[in-house]
Design a protein around this motif. Sequence first.
Motif, PDB file in Angstrom:
ATOM      1  N   ILE A 297       0.844  -1.202   0.000  1.00  0.00           N
ATOM      2  CA  ILE A 297       0.000   0.000   0.000  1.00  0.00           C
ATOM      3  C   ILE A 297       0.882   1.256   0.000  1.00  0.00           C
ATOM      4  O   ILE A 297       0.519   2.284  -0.574  1.00  0.00           O
ATOM      5  CB  ILE A 297      -1.014  -0.003   1.180  1.00  0.00           C
ATOM      6  CG1 ILE A 297      -2.221   0.898   0.871  1.00  0.00           C
ATOM      7  CG2 ILE A 297      -0.409   0.366   2.500  1.00  0.00           C
ATOM      8  CD1 ILE A 297      -3.248   0.312  -0.031  1.00  0.00           C
ATOM      9  N   VAL A 317      -7.086   1.554  -0.152  1.00  0.00           N
ATOM     10  CA  VAL A 317      -7.133   1.328   1.300  1.00  0.00           C
ATOM     11  C   VAL A 317      -8.352   0.483   1.665  1.00  0.00           C
ATOM     12  O   VAL A 317      -8.263  -0.442   2.473  1.00  0.00           O
ATOM     13  CB  VAL A 317      -7.136   2.676   2.064  1.00  0.00           C
ATOM     14  CG1 VAL A 317      -7.441   2.476   3.544  1.00  0.00           C
ATOM     15  CG2 VAL A 317      -5.784   3.374   1.900  1.00  0.00           C
ATOM     16  N   ILE A 377      -1.813  -1.100   7.401  1.00  0.00           N
ATOM     17  CA  ILE A 377      -2.510  -0.376   6.330  1.00  0.00           C
ATOM     18  C   ILE A 377      -2.417   1.134   6.553  1.00  0.00           C
ATOM     19  O   ILE A 377      -1.973   1.883   5.680  1.00  0.00           O
ATOM     20  CB  ILE A 377      -4.008  -0.768   6.261  1.00  0.00           C
ATOM     21  CG1 ILE A 377      -4.160  -2.255   6.008  1.00  0.00           C
ATOM     22  CG2 ILE A 377      -4.724   0.034   5.173  1.00  0.00           C
ATOM     23  CD1 ILE A 377      -5.595  -2.734   6.127  1.00  0.00           C
ATOM     24  N   TYR A 378      -2.850   1.590   7.725  1.00  0.00           N
ATOM     25  CA  TYR A 378      -2.966   3.040   7.949  1.00  0.00           C
ATOM     26  C   TYR A 378      -1.605   3.697   8.113  1.00  0.00           C
ATOM     27  O   TYR A 378      -1.381   4.813   7.649  1.00  0.00           O
ATOM     28  CB  TYR A 378      -3.900   3.311   9.139  1.00  0.00           C
ATOM     29  CG  TYR A 378      -5.293   2.859   8.815  1.00  0.00           C
ATOM     30  CD1 TYR A 378      -6.070   3.584   7.904  1.00  0.00           C
ATOM     31  CD2 TYR A 378      -5.807   1.679   9.331  1.00  0.00           C
ATOM     32  CE1 TYR A 378      -7.338   3.142   7.545  1.00  0.00           C
ATOM     33  CE2 TYR A 378      -7.077   1.225   8.976  1.00  0.00           C
ATOM     34  CZ  TYR A 378      -7.834   1.971   8.083  1.00  0.00           C
ATOM     35  OH  TYR A 378      -9.080   1.523   7.713  1.00  0.00           O
ATOM     36  N   THR A 381      -0.032   3.793   4.548  1.00  0.00           N
ATOM     37  CA  THR A 381      -0.760   4.729   3.684  1.00  0.00           C
ATOM     38  C   THR A 381      -0.316   6.157   3.977  1.00  0.00           C
ATOM     39  O   THR A 381      -0.006   6.928   3.072  1.00  0.00           O
ATOM     40  CB  THR A 381      -2.287   4.597   3.901  1.00  0.00           C
ATOM     41  OG1 THR A 381      -2.695   3.294   3.474  1.00  0.00           O
ATOM     42  CG2 THR A 381      -3.042   5.636   3.104  1.00  0.00           C
TER      43      THR A 381
END
Length: 452
Positions: A297, A317, A377-378, A381
Motif C-alpha cells: 500500500i 485502502v 494499512i494506515y 498509507t
Amino acid sequence: MGNSTMHDMTVGSPAKLIIRFMIPMCLGNIFQQFYNIADSIVAGQFIGVNALAAIGSTGSLMFFVTGWLNGLSSGFAILVSQWFGAKQYDRMRHYVAMSVYLSVIFAVLMTAGLLAANESILHFMNYSESIMPDVKQYMGIIYSGLIVTAAYNTLAAFLRALGDSRSPLYFLVISAAINVALDIVFIVVFGMGVEGCAYATVIAQGISAVLCFAYIVKRYPILHLTREDFRIEAGSLGRLLALGLPMGLQFSITAIGTVIVQGAVNIYGEVYMAGFSAAGKLQNMVATVFTAFGATIATYVGQNRGAGRIDRVKQGVRCTQLMVLCWSVVIMTVMYFFGKYMTWLFISPSETEVVNASVTYFHTVFWCYPFLGSIFIYRNTLQGLGYGLVPMLGGLFELAARSAIVMLVAGHTSFAGVCLADPAAWLSVLILLVPYYLYRMHKFSRKAEVRS
C-alpha cells in the motif's frame, strides 16, 4: 518503460494490482525472516535448548537493527515511487543517488555504535551468564555485516518503488537456501557453535545484495546513475531524511518495545525464553502477510499521490482493509487451535513446558490480529502520502503501552501477564492512526471540491 517487471500502479484495478504486488512481497518477507528462523531451528536441533534460547531471543534485537535499516530504505523509496508515478525520471534517479549516500553513512555509523554497545545492551536485557557469551558473539558478527544488510534493503526498496516486487523475492529465495546450507555445514560438519549461524546469515545476505545490484545494472536502464545524479543537494537529503528517519524510528521504537518485553520474559528463565521465542517466530511468519500489505500500500499510495489520484488511494485502502480482515480470521483460528503443533518445528514435543509457554502466548493474543493487520494499512498509507511524523508517534504510543504492561506485571504475575503487552500496544497505535488518516482524506476531498 522498458521492463516488464515494473508496474505503474496509477492505472488498472486497485485490488488486482495490490494482490499481484503483495504476494511476492509476502514471500520475500518470509524468506527474510527465514535467516533467523533457520539459525534457530539448526541451533535448537543440533546444539540444544540453550543455543535456541540464545539465538531465538535475539529476534527482537535483530528486528531493532534490520527494522531501522528497512524503515530508512522504505522511507527513501517513497520519494523514488512518487517521482516515478509523476513520470519525472531524472528527479527519480537523483533521489536514488542521494539515498545511496545516506544508506552507506547510516550503515557505517550503526556498525560502529552497536559493536561498542553490544555488551551493555545484553546486560540491559537481563541475559543470564550461561548464554551471554553466545549471544554477544552472535550479535557481534551480525553487526559487523550490517553494510551488506543495508545494501540489500536499499537496492530492493528501489525495485519495489518501481512496482517490481518479484525480483527481490528471487534473490532472497536463493540466499535463504544458501543460509540453510551454510548453517548445516558450519554447525554439523565443522562443529562450530552459534557463531556458525551468524557467519551463514551474513554471507547469505551479502550474496542477495550482489545479485540485486547485478540485476539492476543489467535490466534497469531507468536506474542507471550518472555523475550528475550524485551531485549533492542539501534539500534532497533533507526530504529523504524527513521520510526515512521517522520510518526507521518507527520500526526501532516498535523493536525497543519488543526488546523490553523480551527482557521481562528473560526474568522467567530459559524455558519461557525458548517458548516465547518460538511463539514470536511463528507469529511473525503469519503476520508477514500484514507486513506485505503494508509495503504494497505504501508503493501504491506513493505512485498514486505522485500522479494526483487520491480517489485511487481511498479505493486501495478500502479493498486492502477487507483483505486484511479475511486473513486475520484465518490466522486467529490457526494460531489458537494449531499453534501448539507448529512450535514442534523449533523444539522437541517432549519439552512440554516450552511448548506450553508458546500456547499461553497464542491464547493471550490471538483475538487482536485484526488490529495488528490494520496498523500496517494506515501507517503505510500515511507514509506513502508523505506524512512520516504521525506514524512515528504511533510507535511511541506502542512503546508506552508495552512498557506500562511490563512495569505492572513483570515478575509480579504469571508469564501470561507479560504476553498482554502486545495486544495493548497494537490497540494503542490505532487510536492515533485511524482518526489521522480520516482527517487527511477529508482534507484532500475538501481541496478537490474547491478546485471543481
